[in-house]
Design a protein around this motif. Structure first.
Motif, short mmCIF file in Angstrom:
data_model
loop_
_atom_site.label_atom_id
_atom_site.label_comp_id
_atom_site.label_asym_id
_atom_site.label_seq_id
_atom_site.Cartn_x
_atom_site.Cartn_y
_atom_site.Cartn_z
N ALA A 97 1.17 -0.66 0.37
CA ALA A 97 0.05 0.24 0.03
C ALA A 97 0.86 1.39 -0.14
O ALA A 97 1.52 0.91 1.20
CB ALA A 97 -0.88 0.11 1.39
N ASP A 98 0.27 1.66 -0.39
CA ASP A 98 1.39 3.14 -0.52
C ASP A 98 1.26 4.25 0.86
O ASP A 98 -0.17 4.47 0.93
CB ASP A 98 0.60 4.78 -1.91
CG ASP A 98 1.40 6.17 -1.93
OD1 ASP A 98 2.13 6.19 -0.61
OD2 ASP A 98 1.41 6.25 -3.21
N GLN A 99 1.97 4.11 0.84
CA GLN A 99 1.80 5.05 2.82
C GLN A 99 1.50 6.41 2.79
O GLN A 99 1.04 7.37 3.79
CB GLN A 99 3.24 5.19 3.68
CG GLN A 99 3.71 3.41 3.78
CD GLN A 99 2.60 2.94 4.30
OE1 GLN A 99 2.24 3.38 5.51
NE2 GLN A 99 2.26 1.50 3.79
N ARG A 100 2.24 6.88 1.67
CA ARG A 100 1.02 8.50 1.25
C ARG A 100 -0.37 8.93 1.60
O ARG A 100 -0.94 9.17 2.13
CB ARG A 100 2.37 9.28 0.13
CG ARG A 100 3.43 9.55 -0.23
CD ARG A 100 3.68 10.00 -1.04
NE ARG A 100 3.70 9.27 -2.12
CZ ARG A 100 3.23 9.64 -3.05
NH1 ARG A 100 2.92 10.92 -3.29
NH2 ARG A 100 3.09 8.81 -4.02
N THR A 101 -0.59 8.06 0.34
CA THR A 101 -2.10 8.11 -0.18
C THR A 101 -3.01 7.32 0.94
O THR A 101 -4.14 7.71 0.67
CB THR A 101 -2.58 7.75 -1.10
OG1 THR A 101 -2.39 6.37 -1.35
CG2 THR A 101 -1.72 8.19 -2.22
N LYS A 102 -2.40 6.00 1.23
CA LYS A 102 -3.22 5.02 1.91
C LYS A 102 -4.19 4.28 0.77
O LYS A 102 -5.21 3.64 1.40
CB LYS A 102 -4.38 5.22 3.30
CG LYS A 102 -2.73 5.69 3.85
CD LYS A 102 -1.85 4.99 5.08
CE LYS A 102 -1.18 5.36 6.18
NZ LYS A 102 -0.31 5.42 5.82
N LYS A 103 -4.82 4.82 -0.48
CA LYS A 103 -5.68 4.22 -1.33
C LYS A 103 -5.28 2.98 -2.11
O LYS A 103 -5.42 2.42 -2.84
CB LYS A 103 -6.16 5.12 -1.63
CG LYS A 103 -7.39 6.05 -0.82
CD LYS A 103 -8.09 7.25 -1.16
CE LYS A 103 -8.18 7.89 0.24
NZ LYS A 103 -9.30 8.58 -0.44
N GLU A 104 -3.41 3.90 -2.65
CA GLU A 104 -3.32 3.39 -3.86
C GLU A 104 -2.41 2.28 -3.44
O GLU A 104 -1.71 2.18 -2.49
CB GLU A 104 -2.56 4.43 -4.87
CG GLU A 104 -3.49 5.40 -5.41
CD GLU A 104 -2.93 6.25 -5.75
OE1 GLU A 104 -2.07 5.62 -6.59
OE2 GLU A 104 -3.71 6.85 -6.42
N ILE A 105 -1.56 0.92 -4.48
CA ILE A 105 -0.74 0.03 -4.33
C ILE A 105 0.14 0.57 -5.15
O ILE A 105 0.08 0.54 -6.43
CB ILE A 105 -1.81 -1.41 -4.91
CG1 ILE A 105 -2.96 -1.30 -4.69
CG2 ILE A 105 -0.86 -2.86 -5.43
CD1 ILE A 105 -3.29 -1.64 -3.28
N MET A 106 1.35 0.43 -4.54
CA MET A 106 2.68 -0.03 -5.16
C MET A 106 2.81 -1.61 -6.19
O MET A 106 3.27 -2.34 -4.96
CB MET A 106 3.47 0.54 -4.53
CG MET A 106 3.47 2.13 -3.73
SD MET A 106 4.58 2.66 -2.78
CE MET A 106 5.30 1.97 -1.51
N LYS A 107 3.68 -0.70 -7.08
CA LYS A 107 4.13 -2.16 -7.79
C LYS A 107 4.96 -1.78 -9.03
O LYS A 107 4.60 -0.78 -9.59
CB LYS A 107 2.77 -3.46 -8.31
CG LYS A 107 1.99 -2.55 -9.25
CD LYS A 107 0.99 -4.02 -9.77
CE LYS A 107 1.43 -5.05 -10.48
NZ LYS A 107 2.49 -5.09 -11.50
#
Length: 137
Positions: A97-107
């Motif tokens: 999980a993107d720690q900045r947005t808490k909504k998006e996935i990082m990959k």
């Protein structure tokens, strides 16, 4: 289909791959990361763009999808419901999980959005520890 391959014997843990990813995606967070393996060596971990990706099968909105042309597993943040099923389903633990947005996935997206089309981690690795190789499915 092409996949990123890492020669752990060549990797010196300089984190150039991580920096290249951050710059390529113009973000404060990286879409790839580096971990220390059981032998104490640094090793970046990237999406394996699986033939039968569990993250795609568990995604209820279609935000995770496999591109039929390239074979890459791609992520569409606009369709994401932030349920994190993809994170839980990935057998390699590479989705975060993107720690900045808490909504998006990082990959890893293989830098498909860049003009060059070559993953920047591959291009920038000073030790040529990271390569792009053709694999048969």
């Amino acid at each position: 289909m092409k996949r990123i391959k890492i020669d752990r014997n060549k990797c010196i843990g300089c984190l150039t791959c991580t920096s290249a990813c951050i710059v390529s995606h113009d973000s404060e967070e990286t879409r790839s990361r580096v971990v220390i393996d059981s032998s104490g060596k640094y090793a970046p971990i990237f999406c394996r763009h699986c033939e039968k990706p569990e993250c795609v099968f568990t995604c209820m909105t279609g935000a995770m999808h496999k591109d039929k042309e390239t074979g890459y597993v791609l992520y569409d943040s606009k369709r994401c419901a932030s349920c994190y099923m993809c994170i839980m389903a990935c057998p390699y633990g590479v989705l975060k999980a993107d720690q900045r947005t808490k909504k998006e996935i990082m990959k890893c997206d293989m830098c498909i959005s860049t003009k060059e089309g070559t993953p920047q981690c591959v291009k920038k690795c000073p030790m040529t520890a990271i390569t792009l190789e053709e694999v048969k499915e």
